[in-house]
Structures are given as C-alpha cells and as structure tokens.
Design an enzyme around this catalytic site. Structure first.
Site, PDB file in Angstrom:
ATOM      1  N   GLU A 262       6.280   9.789   6.496  1.00 34.60           N
ATOM      2  CA  GLU A 262       5.125   8.820   6.602  1.00 34.60           C
ATOM      3  C   GLU A 262       3.899   9.627   7.149  1.00 34.60           C
ATOM      4  O   GLU A 262       4.102  10.774   7.619  1.00 34.60           O
ATOM      5  CB  GLU A 262       5.403   7.910   7.514  1.00 34.60           C
TER       6      GLU A 262
ATOM      7  N   ARG B 271       5.195   3.062  -6.417  1.00 31.79           N
ATOM      8  CA  ARG B 271       6.108   3.771  -5.354  1.00 31.79           C
ATOM      9  C   ARG B 271       7.133   4.485  -6.151  1.00 31.79           C
ATOM     10  O   ARG B 271       7.667   4.561  -7.113  1.00 31.79           O
ATOM     11  CB  ARG B 271       7.040   2.932  -4.719  1.00 31.79           C
TER      12      ARG B 271
ATOM     13  N   ARG C 222       4.900  -3.190  -5.233  1.00 36.51           N
ATOM     14  CA  ARG C 222       4.690  -1.849  -5.979  1.00 36.51           C
ATOM     15  C   ARG C 222       5.723  -1.501  -7.176  1.00 36.51           C
ATOM     16  O   ARG C 222       6.883  -1.878  -6.876  1.00 36.51           O
ATOM     17  CB  ARG C 222       4.752  -0.643  -5.058  1.00 36.51           C
TER      18      ARG C 222
END
Length: 200
Positions: free
Chosen positions: A97, A89, A132
C-alpha cells in the site's frame, strides 16, 4: 328639569359611542394585520428536491485496449477506454500500500512501465467489491505489468487468489536476489497490513 338632564346625559353617551366607532373604522379596520407564523411558513416557496443521479451499470469487459491515465498505487490503474475511465486492479498480485514500505516505489515503477501508454487489459469479466476490473495489463511492446512488478520485487504473488506457477517462480527469484521489498529482513504482506489497520 330632571328629564332634560337625563336626555342631555344620554345624548353625550351616544355621541361618545359614535365617536368611538368612527375612530375605530378610520384607523383600525383597514390596518394590515400581522400574518401568523403558520401562514408565513405556508407562503414560503418549496424547494424542489434534486433527482438522485442514477449510477450507470458497470460494463462487462474481458479484453480491451486503452490509455493509462492514472496510477493509484502499484496494482490499481485508471485506463481510458471508449472515452470512459475504467479502474483496473491487477490480477494475481498484491503491491505494498502507498503508506507501506516500498508502496511509493511500486507505484513509481508501475508508472514508469506504462503511464500514458496504450495497453491491453485481459480479464475474465470479474470485478472486485470496489467495482474495479480485475485483469492483466500488457503494454504494446509486450511487457506483462503484473509479472514485471513481481520480478522487480515490488509485488507479492497473491496466492490466496492465484495458483500461477510462473508468478511463484518469478517471486522466488526476486526473493533470492533480495530485490525491492525483499531487501527488508521481514517485509509485511499488504493483506496482513490491511488486516492490522482494520483491527485498529
């Protein structure tokens, strides 16, 4: 005479009784009996339970080099390092998004920058709640992917998690030039968009 009648009557009764026993032993004694449902349940083979696969512990990674093999959205990448895929990330920024305006553009821009290329990931070793690695990605030709996404107007400087003056300045330039998502009159920040979806 009466005695003879009594004897012959009792003789017939004994004969009939013996005949009944003979029939019973011939037909019923060795006949298979139906097993009770309870017995049948016991006789069924018991399936062995599959052992749960234990998750391997997440690696502690700070600086590593790998190949970009997937891009989920503008700020989430999959990088193959040491034959194991790692989700990364991007730190300090937040892209729209996928289902948001400019979300697909951000993903495509990120893909054009580094998909299939070898990159270097720099992290503090921190992971987010999804496991992540949170870090900065730089391509072999020196492109800082985090900064490039903000510069092109496909990401916000995520001020809640960053105090970077560089990213602040880059975002302001993109806003002034109305690049990418800044072309919209009132672009919705992804963290606000996610909050709204959680409410619904």
């Amino acid at each position: 005479m009466a005695n003879r009648k009594r004897r012959s009557g009792s003789g017939i009764a004994v004969s009939l009784l013996m005949l009944g026993f003979a029939v019973y032993f011939a037909f019923f004694r060795n006949a298979p009996t139906n097993s009770s449902p309870e017995k049948e349940r016991l006789e069924k083979p018991v399936k062995a339970k599959k052992a749960k696969k234990e998750k391997e512990p997440l690696r502690y990674l700070t600086v590593f080099e790998g190949k970009v093999i997937g891009i989920k959205d503008g700020d989430t990448f999959e990088i193959l390092y040491d034959s194991i895929p790692e989700k990364v990330r991007l730190a300090e920024i937040d892209c729209p998004e996928k289902s948001q305006a400019f979300g697909k553009n951000a993903r495509q821009y990120a893909s054009d920058l580094c998909f299939g290329k070898t990159v270097t990931v720099t992290s503090t070793g921190k992971r987010d709640r999804y496991g992540r690695v949170v870090g900065t990605i730089v391509t072999q030709d020196g492109i800082n992917v985090n900064e490039e996404l903000v510069k092109a107007g496909f990401a916000w400087h995520y001020k809640q998690y960053s105090k970077s003056k560089t990213l602040d300045a880059i975002e302001q330039q993109a806003r002034d030039k109305k690049l990418g998502l800044w072309a919209d009159k009132n672009p919705e920040a992804p963290w606000e968009w996610r909050k709204e979806r959680r409410r619904k």
